[in-house]
Design an enzyme around this catalytic site. Structure first.
Site, mmCIF file in Angstrom:
data_model
loop_
_atom_site.group_PDB
_atom_site.id
_atom_site.type_symbol
_atom_site.label_atom_id
_atom_site.label_comp_id
_atom_site.label_asym_id
_atom_site.label_seq_id
_atom_site.Cartn_x
_atom_site.Cartn_y
_atom_site.Cartn_z
ATOM 1 N N CYS A 1 158.528 68.114 55.383
ATOM 2 C CA CYS A 1 158.673 66.870 54.619
ATOM 3 C C CYS A 1 159.999 66.912 53.869
ATOM 4 O O CYS A 1 160.387 67.915 53.288
ATOM 5 C CB CYS A 1 157.473 66.664 53.704
ATOM 6 S SG CYS A 1 157.753 66.794 51.954
ATOM 7 N N GLU A 2 160.711 65.786 53.938
ATOM 8 C CA GLU A 2 162.067 65.772 53.389
ATOM 9 C C GLU A 2 162.075 65.685 51.870
ATOM 10 O O GLU A 2 163.125 65.859 51.263
ATOM 11 C CB GLU A 2 162.884 64.625 53.995
ATOM 12 C CG GLU A 2 162.477 63.238 53.579
ATOM 13 C CD GLU A 2 163.291 62.163 54.289
ATOM 14 O OE1 GLU A 2 163.954 62.479 55.278
ATOM 15 O OE2 GLU A 2 163.241 61.012 53.819
ATOM 16 N N HIS A 3 160.916 65.417 51.271
ATOM 17 C CA HIS A 3 160.902 65.317 49.808
ATOM 18 C C HIS A 3 160.750 66.677 49.143
ATOM 19 O O HIS A 3 161.320 66.911 48.085
ATOM 20 C CB HIS A 3 159.749 64.411 49.352
ATOM 21 C CG HIS A 3 159.812 63.042 49.947
ATOM 22 N ND1 HIS A 3 158.855 62.552 50.792
ATOM 23 C CD2 HIS A 3 160.754 62.084 49.854
ATOM 24 C CE1 HIS A 3 159.183 61.322 51.178
ATOM 25 N NE2 HIS A 3 160.336 61.023 50.628
ATOM 26 N N HIS A 4 159.956 67.561 49.748
ATOM 27 C CA HIS A 4 159.673 68.855 49.108
ATOM 28 C C HIS A 4 160.091 70.044 49.968
ATOM 29 O O HIS A 4 159.972 71.193 49.548
ATOM 30 C CB HIS A 4 158.169 68.977 48.807
ATOM 31 C CG HIS A 4 157.641 67.884 47.930
ATOM 32 N ND1 HIS A 4 157.072 66.744 48.413
ATOM 33 C CD2 HIS A 4 157.616 67.770 46.563
ATOM 34 C CE1 HIS A 4 156.705 65.957 47.404
ATOM 35 N NE2 HIS A 4 157.025 66.561 46.272
ATOM 36 N N GLN B 1 156.743 61.268 57.981
ATOM 37 C CA GLN B 1 155.901 61.063 59.170
ATOM 38 C C GLN B 1 156.168 59.702 59.825
ATOM 39 O O GLN B 1 156.163 59.578 61.059
ATOM 40 C CB GLN B 1 154.430 61.189 58.750
ATOM 41 C CG GLN B 1 153.479 61.221 59.931
ATOM 42 C CD GLN B 1 152.043 61.445 59.499
ATOM 43 O OE1 GLN B 1 151.786 62.155 58.518
ATOM 44 N NE2 GLN B 1 151.115 60.849 60.202
ATOM 45 N N HIS C 1 149.751 67.207 55.012
ATOM 46 C CA HIS C 1 151.010 67.512 54.310
ATOM 47 C C HIS C 1 150.769 68.593 53.256
ATOM 48 O O HIS C 1 149.982 68.393 52.322
ATOM 49 C CB HIS C 1 151.554 66.240 53.652
ATOM 50 C CG HIS C 1 152.039 65.221 54.642
ATOM 51 N ND1 HIS C 1 153.360 64.867 54.755
ATOM 52 C CD2 HIS C 1 151.378 64.521 55.592
ATOM 53 C CE1 HIS C 1 153.496 63.968 55.719
ATOM 54 N NE2 HIS C 1 152.303 63.737 56.241
ATOM 55 N N CYS D 1 152.612 69.436 50.932
ATOM 56 C CA CYS D 1 153.020 69.007 49.580
ATOM 57 C C CYS D 1 151.890 68.285 48.865
ATOM 58 O O CYS D 1 151.913 68.152 47.642
ATOM 59 C CB CYS D 1 154.281 68.141 49.636
ATOM 60 S SG CYS D 1 154.071 66.587 50.498
#
Ligand SMILES: Nc1nc2c(ncn2[C@@H]2O[C@H](COP(=O)(O)OP(=O)(O)OP(=O)(O)O)[C@@H](O)[C@H]2O)c(=O)[nH]1
Ligand SMILES: [Zn+2]
Length: 206
Positions: free
Chosen positions: A98-101, A139, A167, A169
């Protein structure tokens, strides 16, 4: 990137990473060393001595999709055939970040297409899943990229992609929900018709 890697990438655009750029490995390794220290660990203790380098290589492996060309992969195995029924490859394992975490999300991808004069080698569908999954992702975009790549390269009568994923995260941190899964989907061409879409969803057990 190594000269040797460049050559191998040229002849096998979808090969798995087994060699790593020395420059990138060194740079990322040094940063991991700092990160691990900042997090309160002792990078000189035995178990952690090689960890910054291992982590640098692992991250290069998990993001190798930036260096790979999914269109080349599909074009490498397209064959003229008159078969014009639905082709489904389901339960393709998915591992992405995941590109956020920068934490993993993982699950299954189901892909279907209806040929339009050409079929594609079946293994190429999981291969392009990996190319797009081995990048920093969400996703939804992953679903769209797989869908668009097949649609634009193979020009089928229709294509469908469904992804079900968990996920980390949301599991290990944040809301800490262990059992939630996220489903995303995309449909083009014939799959925009409700009956074709329903047949596909039934065949993948949805
Ligand atoms: N839409 C979408 N969101 C994602 C995906 N992966 C992670 N996220 C979400 O990205 C969001 C980032 O939200 P922020 O509020 O900026 O980050 P945060 O404070 O760490 O959020 P929490 O996870 O709620 O603690 C979170 O809601 C994640 O659940 C994905 O693939 N798609
Ligand atoms: Zn996340």
């Amino acid at each position: 990137m190594h000269k040797q890697v460049d050559f191998i990438e040229l002849i096998m655009p979808y090969k798995s990473f087994e060699e790593y750029s020395d420059d990138v490995t060194d740079n990322v390794k040094n940063k991991y060393q700092e990160i691990i220290t900042d997090l309160g660990e002792d990078t000189s203790r035995d178990g952690l001595l090689k960890t910054p380098e291992r982590a640098a290589k692992a991250m290069q492996f998990l993001t190798q999709g930036y260096d790979q060309d999914p269109v080349e992969i599909l074009k490498g195995a397209m064959f003229k055939e008159s078969y014009n029924e639905m082709v489904i490859v389901k339960d393709i394992e998915l591992y992405s970040l995941c590109e956020h975490h920068i934490l993993p999300f993982f699950g299954k991808v189901h892909i279907a297409y209806i040929p339009n004069g050409q079929i594609v080698g079946l293994s190429k569908l999981p291969r392009i899943v990996d190319v797009f999954a081995r990048r920093l992702q969400v996703q939804e975009r992953l679903t769209q990229q797989i869908l668009d790549c097949i649609n634009d390269t193979l020009n089928p009568q229709g294509v469908a992609v469904v992804i079900e994923a968990s996920h980390m995260c949301m599991m290990m941190r944040g809301v800490q929900k262990q059992n939630s899964t996220t489903t995303t989907s995309g449909f083009r061409g014939q799959f925009e018709k409700i009956e074709t879409r329903n047949e596909f969803l039934k065949l993948i057990g949805k």
